[in-house]
Design a protein around this motif. Structure first.
Motif, PDB file in Angstrom:
ATOM      1  N   ASP A  76       0.833  -1.209   0.000  1.00 64.19           N
ATOM      2  CA  ASP A  76       0.000   0.000   0.000  1.00 64.19           C
ATOM      3  C   ASP A  76       0.865   1.255   0.000  1.00 64.19           C
ATOM      4  N   TRP A  77       1.916   1.221   0.810  1.00 65.58           N
ATOM      5  CA  TRP A  77       2.769   2.408   0.907  1.00 65.58           C
ATOM      6  C   TRP A  77       3.536   2.624  -0.387  1.00 65.58           C
ATOM      7  N   ASN A  81       2.392   1.708  -3.231  1.00 67.12           N
ATOM      8  CA  ASN A  81       1.374   2.209  -4.163  1.00 67.12           C
ATOM      9  C   ASN A  81       1.131   3.699  -3.977  1.00 67.12           C
ATOM     10  N   VAL A  82       1.186   4.171  -2.733  1.00 67.19           N
ATOM     11  CA  VAL A  82       1.047   5.613  -2.494  1.00 67.19           C
ATOM     12  C   VAL A  82       2.155   6.346  -3.244  1.00 67.19           C
TER      13      VAL A  82
END
Lengths: 277, 301
Positions: A177-178, A180-181
């Motif tokens: 997720d990070w 992807n950020v």
């Protein structure tokens, strides 16, 4: 009676244990005979000499006071202050350790980011990691031909593995997720590495660094016993050759205290980079 | 004319583990107009999240294309902002820094104070002001974290805002409040939004149009339901609107039975699977002879 806090009570107990231990130690040392009471034979074999027996703590404290009140004197190759000896050891540890960090952290990043690099390098790591660092010493001495640099190399080789493995593990475990950020914000790979992956993996990396510095400090004592010349390891061995057990015990304590301080520094760094998810 | 965002013949297949391929959806074709708020509804496993990841550029479809504003979508971009279900805030940064992180990436030419000012403004728009913005995400409630994530996305003025079940992890009351916040902040912009949800009421409250997906595999976007309830909407008032329950019943019926019945039907591969447009409006159909039945008017576009 007011109840003391848990920390206060623990500190009190520590002091009690210390006092108790020192008391037993002091009491366990048989009283030394005065030189005039010794037989000729005892005087010749040195069994009456206070330096030949295990010294009581009071003597160790007296020695510590004497050494620490003038830690940086230099009276020739075999008579240097404890501060100078520890300074040499710390210098070697930091030199080898920083070189190891310079190699291990970028390489760990690469291994953590790339499954193929991980698979390709893993066999080498697994074989090299369990080798006792001192086993490298003869080879290092032969190739480098300099005892100083060989000691630094031994520190380098022993501190590289925990940093390498922890960096790779930390980087590989960064939540997608990070990443992807970072991707949706169009960060370039370098910026992603520094602003997302490094802070995310920092707690794991620093844990590896903390393990490494501990191992490096363990190894430097043994390495300096081998290469000689200067350093706390050499000092211990030299005082053993002098049969000065008071100094030996004093330097053992100093090794412990310096090791504790090095570990505390990384403990502080660890708290600085920690985060709660 | 092509819509602002156009999904063309998009097919996604994954290896099924036995050497074959599992088709999640096939030839999906639909569009989103500029400034439109489109919600996609469907059961788990129908490929909603896959569509979302493709639109975000985080995944690539097996075949087909996504065209936005005349250019094909390839890879992630600042033009497409994403709000993830699990907030995806960076836990080592403060609330404010999580937003400035995005703003600084969008406007590298801005000064630090400009970035901070802009970020603070958007945090205030979602009700985060004062000391709160200097806290770490771990010190915020789930609702507050999602507000930060929404502020980060809106602050960047993306051409397309993707919301991946943004309220899925929140309790019902918090969800309601943040839906209101979202409507408020969206109302002041021309932001195009594409959102995934499981929640029918949420979809009706927020959407201009709801895309309904059948169950997978071979899922398809079967219907495009217009929400014929005028804006500004408000959660307590829309349920009074005559269209509300008609639309809601249609959606419930679709998700309850028809999504299953229509599942797995492999369609003609040569044709794009366009959703059928459904318009339910009882306001001008008071004299509808069918009475309580929702008036379905299929318009093939």
């Amino acid at each position: 009676m007011p109840t003391l806090s848990l920390n206060m009570r623990a500190a009190l107990l520590s002091i009690l244990l210390l006092a108790f231990g020192l008391l037993i130690w002091e009491a366990a040392i048989p009283a030394q005979k005065l030189a005039t009471e010794l037989t000729e034979y005892e005087r010749l074999t040195g069994s009456g000499s206070p330096k030949a027996g295990v010294p009581p703590p009071s003597q160790v404290f007296a020695k510590a006071w004497q050494e620490l009140s003038n830690p940086f004197y230099d009276a020739g190759p075999n008579d240097k202050g404890i501060g100078i000896q520890i300074g040499y050891s710390i210098y070697r540890v930091l030199a080898g350790y920083l070189l190891a960090a310079l190699v291990a952290i970028p390489l760990g990043f690469l291994i953590g980011m790339s499954p193929i690099a991980y698979k390709a390098l893993n066999p080498f790591i697994q074989v090299l990691r369990p080798i006792s660092p001192l086993a490298w010493m003869p080879l290092a001495l032969f190739i480098i031909q300099d005892s100083e640099a060989s000691a630094i190399f031994v520190i380098f080789i022993c501190s590289i593995w925990p940093m390498l493995i922890n960096t790779a593990f930390g980087v590989a475990g960064v939540r997608s997720d990070w990443v992807n950020v970072a991707r949706t914000h169009e960060l370039n790979p370098l910026k992603t590495a520094f602003t997302v992956i490094l802070p995310a993996a920092a707690p794991t990396i620093v844990t590896g660094m903390r393990i490494s510095i501990g191992i490096a400090w363990l190894v430097i004592v043994a390495a300096e016993m081998l290469v000689g010349g200067t350093g706390i390891g050499y000092y211990v061995w030299n005082e053993w050759n002098n049969l000065d057990l008071t100094s030996v015990i004093f330097s053992i304590l100093m090794i412990g205290i310096v090791g504790m301080l090095l570990d505390a520094m990384f403990g502080f760094l660890q708290r600085r980079v920690a985060y709660v998810e | 004319m092509k819509p602002y965002l156009s999904i063309e013949n998009m097919t996604q297949q994954f290896p099924d583990g036995n050497g074959g391929a599992l088709t999640v959806f096939e030839n999906a074709t639909f569009g989103v107009e500029k400034g439109e708020f489109v919600v996609i509804l469907g059961h788990s496993g129908c490929g909603k999240s896959t569509i979302m990841n493709i639109l975000a550029g985080l995944a690539e479809p097996t075949s087909g294309a996504v065209v936005m504003d005349g250019t094909e979508v390839k890879g992630p971009s600042l033009d497409r902002g994403v709000v993830f279900q699990n907030y995806s805030l960076l836990p080592w940064l403060s609330t404010l820094k999580n937003v400035t992180f995005g703003v600084a990436a969008r406007h590298p030419e801005w000064t630090k104070s400009q970035v901070i000012e802009h970020s603070t403004k958007y945090l205030a728009m979602v009700g985060l002001e004062g000391d709160v913005i200097h806290r770490k995400p771990s010190q915020l409630s789930g609702g507050m974290r999602q507000r930060v994530s929404i502020a980060r996305a809106f602050a960047n003025h993306p051409k397309l805002l993707l919301l991946d079940e943004p309220f899925g992890a929140l309790d019902a009351l918090t969800r309601g409040t943040i839906q209101d916040e979202l409507l408020k902040i969206w109302g002041g912009t021309e932001q195009t939004v594409f959102m995934i949800t499981h929640d029918i009421d949420e979809a009706i409250l927020l959407a201009d149009r709801i895309l309904l997906m059948t169950n997978g595999p071979f899922a398809r976007v079967a219907e495009s339901v217009e929400i014929t309830i005028p804006r500004p909407r408000n959660r307590t008032e829309i349920i009074e609107h005559p269209n509300y329950y008609a639309i809601r019943n249609h959606l419930v019926h679709f998700l309850g039975t028809r999504s299953k019945a229509m599942a797995g039907a492999q369609s003609d591969k040569s044709h794009p699977n366009r959703p059928q447009t459904v318009r339910i409006d009882k306001t001008d159909g008071a004299d509808d002879p069918e009475g309580r039945q929702p008036a379905l008017r299929a318009v093939n576009s």
